[in-house]
Design an enzyme around this catalytic site. Structure first.
Site, PDB file in Angstrom:
ATOM      1  N   HIS A 242     -10.066  -4.870  -4.091  1.00  0.00           N
ATOM      2  CA  HIS A 242      -8.561  -4.983  -3.477  1.00  0.00           C
ATOM      3  C   HIS A 242      -8.767  -5.566  -1.876  1.00  0.00           C
ATOM      4  O   HIS A 242      -9.687  -5.065  -1.277  1.00  0.00           O
ATOM      5  CB  HIS A 242      -7.671  -3.913  -3.332  1.00  0.00           C
TER       6      HIS A 242
ATOM      7  N   GLN B  57     -14.673   2.057   1.059  1.00  0.00           N
ATOM      8  CA  GLN B  57     -13.892   1.835   0.040  1.00  0.00           C
ATOM      9  C   GLN B  57     -13.519   3.080  -0.517  1.00  0.00           C
ATOM     10  O   GLN B  57     -14.242   3.940  -0.901  1.00  0.00           O
ATOM     11  CB  GLN B  57     -14.823   0.824  -0.996  1.00  0.00           C
TER      12      GLN B  57
ATOM     13  N   ASN C 267     -13.271  -3.715   1.906  1.00  0.00           N
ATOM     14  CA  ASN C 267     -14.208  -2.623   2.073  1.00  0.00           C
ATOM     15  C   ASN C 267     -15.085  -2.595   0.713  1.00  0.00           C
ATOM     16  O   ASN C 267     -14.441  -2.667  -0.437  1.00  0.00           O
ATOM     17  CB  ASN C 267     -14.002  -1.287   2.518  1.00  0.00           C
TER      18      ASN C 267
ATOM     19  N   ASP D  35       0.954  -1.134  -0.001  1.00  0.00           N
ATOM     20  CA  ASP D  35       0.111   0.076   0.024  1.00  0.00           C
ATOM     21  C   ASP D  35       0.833   1.340  -0.199  1.00  0.00           C
ATOM     22  O   ASP D  35       1.830   1.240   0.804  1.00  0.00           O
ATOM     23  CB  ASP D  35      -1.128   0.065   1.327  1.00  0.00           C
TER      24      ASP D  35
END
Ligand SMILES: [Zn+2]
Length: 146
Positions: free
Chosen positions: A101, A95, A88, A32
């Site tokens: 993802h 999200q 999410n 990330d």
């Protein structure tokens, strides 16, 4: 189908750089870019699907085994004390990128509180690695993926 305005489609295509730690026919895993914890990664299908509801079962079936593979690599290298797996769906759920993802968030004792509540938003803890540090974390995980 690839979506022109989708940041994850661009990462899959290699048009935007990312710290990729895993790739197979269906999925990539990247660190990330705004990690909550050291090793915070995202499992991303190569094919665009907005969320789990849109994700074909044949691809969805591969997401957790790949997440587990990455977790095993982290287990040996980053040695976290736990993991949160967070995913999410839709804006109301939080999200932010509308390309499916799955977050893999290693959890470390004393860094931001326990439970899923603090997985993406640690309490009183901020992890702000430099670009080179992120690259190094990616390298370390990759070294354990074999
Ligand atoms: Zn996409």
């Amino acid at each position: 189908m690839k979506q022109a305005d989708c940041i994850f489609c661009k990462i899959v295509a290699g048009d935007i750089p990312a710290n990729k730690i895993y790739e197979d026919e269906l999925l990539i895993v990247i660190l990330d870019a705004f990690p909550a914890q050291e090793g915070h990664s995202l499992v991303i299908p190569k094919e665009h699907a907005a969320d789990l509801l849109e994700l074909p079962d044949a691809i969805a079936a591969n997401v957790l085994p790949v997440a587990k593979k990455v977790m095993n690599a982290m287990e040996n290298e980053l040695k976290p004390h736990g993991y949160s797996i967070v995913q999410n769906n839709k804006q109301e759920a939080g999200q932010e990128v509308f390309h499916y993802h799955l977050h893999i968030i290693p959890r470390y004792s004393g860094r931001g509180g326990r439970g899923s509540k603090y997985a993406l938003h640690p309490k009183g803890y901020k992890y702000t690695p430099l670009k080179d540090e992120l690259k190094e974390v990616a390298k370390r995980i990759v070294s354990r993926l074999g």
